[in-house]
Write a protein that holds these residues in place. Structure first.
Motif, PDB file in Angstrom:
ATOM      1  N   ARG A 198       0.843  -1.196   0.000  1.00 49.53           N
ATOM      2  CA  ARG A 198       0.000   0.000   0.000  1.00 49.53           C
ATOM      3  C   ARG A 198       0.881   1.250   0.000  1.00 49.53           C
ATOM      4  NH1 ARG A 198      -4.640   1.998   4.396  1.00 49.53           N
ATOM      5  NH2 ARG A 198      -5.596   3.539   2.985  1.00 49.53           N
ATOM      6  N   TRP A 199       0.514   2.223  -0.807  1.00 53.18           N
ATOM      7  CA  TRP A 199       1.217   3.488  -0.998  1.00 53.18           C
ATOM      8  C   TRP A 199       2.550   3.313  -1.714  1.00 53.18           C
ATOM      9  CZ3 TRP A 199      -2.091   7.162  -0.335  1.00 53.18           C
ATOM     10  CH2 TRP A 199      -3.040   7.097   0.687  1.00 53.18           C
ATOM     11  N   ASP A 378      -4.573   3.441  -8.293  1.00 57.39           N
ATOM     12  CA  ASP A 378      -4.405   3.465  -6.840  1.00 57.39           C
ATOM     13  C   ASP A 378      -5.363   4.487  -6.239  1.00 57.39           C
ATOM     14  OD1 ASP A 378      -2.405   1.665  -7.223  1.00 57.39           O
ATOM     15  OD2 ASP A 378      -0.747   3.045  -6.842  1.00 57.39           O
ATOM     16  N   TRP A 382      -4.373   1.831  -2.182  1.00 55.40           N
ATOM     17  CA  TRP A 382      -4.691   0.461  -2.570  1.00 55.40           C
ATOM     18  C   TRP A 382      -4.730   0.346  -4.097  1.00 55.40           C
ATOM     19  CZ3 TRP A 382      -4.316  -2.515   1.492  1.00 55.40           C
ATOM     20  CH2 TRP A 382      -4.760  -2.101   2.738  1.00 55.40           C
ATOM     21  N   HIS A 443      -5.367  -5.114  -4.831  1.00 58.19           N
ATOM     22  CA  HIS A 443      -5.907  -5.338  -3.487  1.00 58.19           C
ATOM     23  C   HIS A 443      -7.428  -5.482  -3.527  1.00 58.19           C
ATOM     24  CE1 HIS A 443      -2.068  -3.114  -2.678  1.00 58.19           C
ATOM     25  NE2 HIS A 443      -1.942  -4.060  -1.784  1.00 58.19           N
TER      26      HIS A 443
END
Length: 501
Positions: A198-199, A378, A382, A443
């Protein structure tokens, strides 16, 4: 003058109340889309290429991954005293030898559509109606494994428990029998690819990220939610717009009390996953086009109805001052039919296009982002991937089951977002790279315009975790999906009009 009556109720003739009402601010959305499925423009986009190259490109991209998994699983395996060994090509399989080979699955199904159906339409022969399933009731279907060298028919019990469709890449272990068929003992698929942290991409792009408007560390907005809706089916008829009006007022915080307004303010982004307009009129034949007189000015009202797109534009223009929108096209929307569908042109939205990014802008996406189908990007760190539903609807025709979430899982484990393209799903003839190959595991994977809502969480061999969401058609169910960006939990909000059932 006393502002209250003797009964204690407020007096409308009294002075304004000093009570202060809370003001809710919508949570920001960190948004960093990818251009994975954007095609070349103008003269750079060609359709003269052969579609067969796509299967070889897909095999070249996914063969190393499936061979690595198969090698780890079958290295040194012995059956009846014979050690299994790998062969490079399908035609290298020898009768009686225990081996394994990787290739592309081809489903030989007599009920699949063919080019003769299209020819029959041009010769005034009644074409058969579209089939719900391609499965032959008489058992004439055959499963083949092919590569650049040839094709091999597969047999065996493992095939009865595995979901397979044309275009998926697999490795099979077994032996060739006296009839020339390959008796399958075991089967492996590429499985889920690497999943980014994530990120991860936002940190690479910079501390702020494109289109990011979050708060706190990495732009994270605590308690934010993403609303996903599909199948609005706007037809331009005022009679069927009441449920959409309820949805619009709810997401704007105008339709409920203070508690519901606070919940609505946590929705940081709206994703519209295809089929925003009702089914369009069928494409007229050449003869019908010839009979119609060409109008010098304007358009023929009998052939085009501007009301649906005008109502959709009005809906977006009402929502956009309050919430950013990501719009995916669908099968019934004004976009190209073949996958990947390109973004609906902003010219279709004269009132909403003010919120889109300027052509050629490098400042990131606009508040209103019309994207491709499929799409990935994103949101709040996510990796999210989604489609308007066509790939899953086509896979549904190949298999006996009805579980749409299981089909979504198989697509991810096959690492292909549209495996049946170009066999039975129209698509662009890629020549350098099959863009439907999933290189990074999302995700969240959502699919719009499904018969009912469903969700599940699947896990991969390297710790990957994916939230699968089947988004129902809003016009039929009145349901909107809310995705919590902290926990990736999912909830449903239902809209219904009393007395319409």
């Amino acid at each position: 003058m006393d502002s209250s009556s003797s009964s204690g109720r407020p007096n409308l003739l009294g002075p304004p109340s000093n009570h202060t009402y809370p003001t809710h601010t919508r949570l920001p959305s960190s948004y960093n889309p990818l251009s994975t499925f954007v095609l070349a423009k103008g003269d750079q986009k060609h359709y003269q290429q052969q579609y067969g190259d796509m299967y070889f490109l897909r095999l070249a991209q996914l063969k190393p991954a499936v061979e690595e998994i198969a090698s780890e699983a079958w290295e040194g395996v012995q059956i009846a005293g014979e050690t299994v060994h790998r062969v490079e090509r399908v035609l290298d399989v020898r009768q009686g030898e225990l081996c394994w080979v990787a290739g592309t699955v081809y489903m030989d199904m007599p009920l699949k559509p063919n080019i003769l159906d299209d020819i029959s339409k041009d010769h005034w022969i009644a074409a058969p109606p579209p089939r719900e399933k391609y499965i032959s009731p008489s058992g004439q279907d055959q499963i083949m494994l092919e590569d650049e060298s040839g094709r091999l028919r597969l047999m065996g019990l493992p095939l009865q428990t595995q979901m397979l469709v044309t275009g998926c890449i697999v490795a099979v272990m077994g032996t060739e029998n006296a009839n020339g068929d390959f008796e399958v003992v075991d089967l492996k698929v590429p499985d889920l690819p690497r999943q980014p942290q994530r990120w991860e991409r936002d940190e690479i792009d910079g501390s702020s990220g494109k289109g990011k408007g979050g708060e706190g560390e990495n732009g994270k907005a605590e308690g934010a939610k993403i609303a996903i809706v599909s199948g609005l089916g706007i037809s331009g008829d005022e009679a069927n717009s009441l449920t959409i009006d309820l949805f619009m007022e709810w997401i704007l915080g105008e339709a409920a009390g203070e508690g519901q307004q606070e919940e609505a303010s946590k929705i940081s982004r709206l994703i519209v996953a295809g089929d925003s307009l009702a089914e369009a009129s069928p494409i007229p034949s050449r003869e019908e086009l010839g009979k119609k007189a060409n109008k010098k000015y304007g358009y023929d009202s009998s052939a085009y109805n501007p009301a649906p797109i005008a109502h959709l534009d009005a809906l977006f223009a009402t929502l956009l001052p309050s919430i950013p929108i990501t719009l995916l096209p669908g099968a019934s929307d004004p976009a190209n039919v073949s996958m990947p569908q390109q973004p609906i042109h902003p010219a279709m939205f004269p009132h909403s296009r003010a919120y889109t990014a300027a052509p050629g802008s490098t400042d990131g996406p606009g508040w209103f982002d019309s994207v491709t189908n499929p799409w990935e990007g994103d949101i709040d760190g996510w990796r999210i991937m989604g489609t308007g539903g066509q790939p899953i609807d086509d896979v549904f025709k190949y298999v006996t089951g009805e579980d749409r979430v299981e089909m979504m899982e198989r697509l991810l484990r096959w690492r292909c977002g549209a495996p049946t393209a170009p066999d039975t799903l129209w698509c662009y003839p890629f020549q350098d790279k099959d863009q439907f190959v999933i290189e990074e595991c999302p995700h969240v994977y959502f699919v719009g315009n499904q018969p009912k809502f469903d969700t599940a969480v699947i896990e991969g061999p390297a710790g990957q975790s994916v939230r699968l969401i089947a988004v129902p058609k809003f016009k039929e169910t009145g349901q909107v999906v809310l995705l919590d960006v902290d926990s990736l939990d999912v909830e449903i909000v239902q809209f219904d009009v009393f007395g319409t059932q």
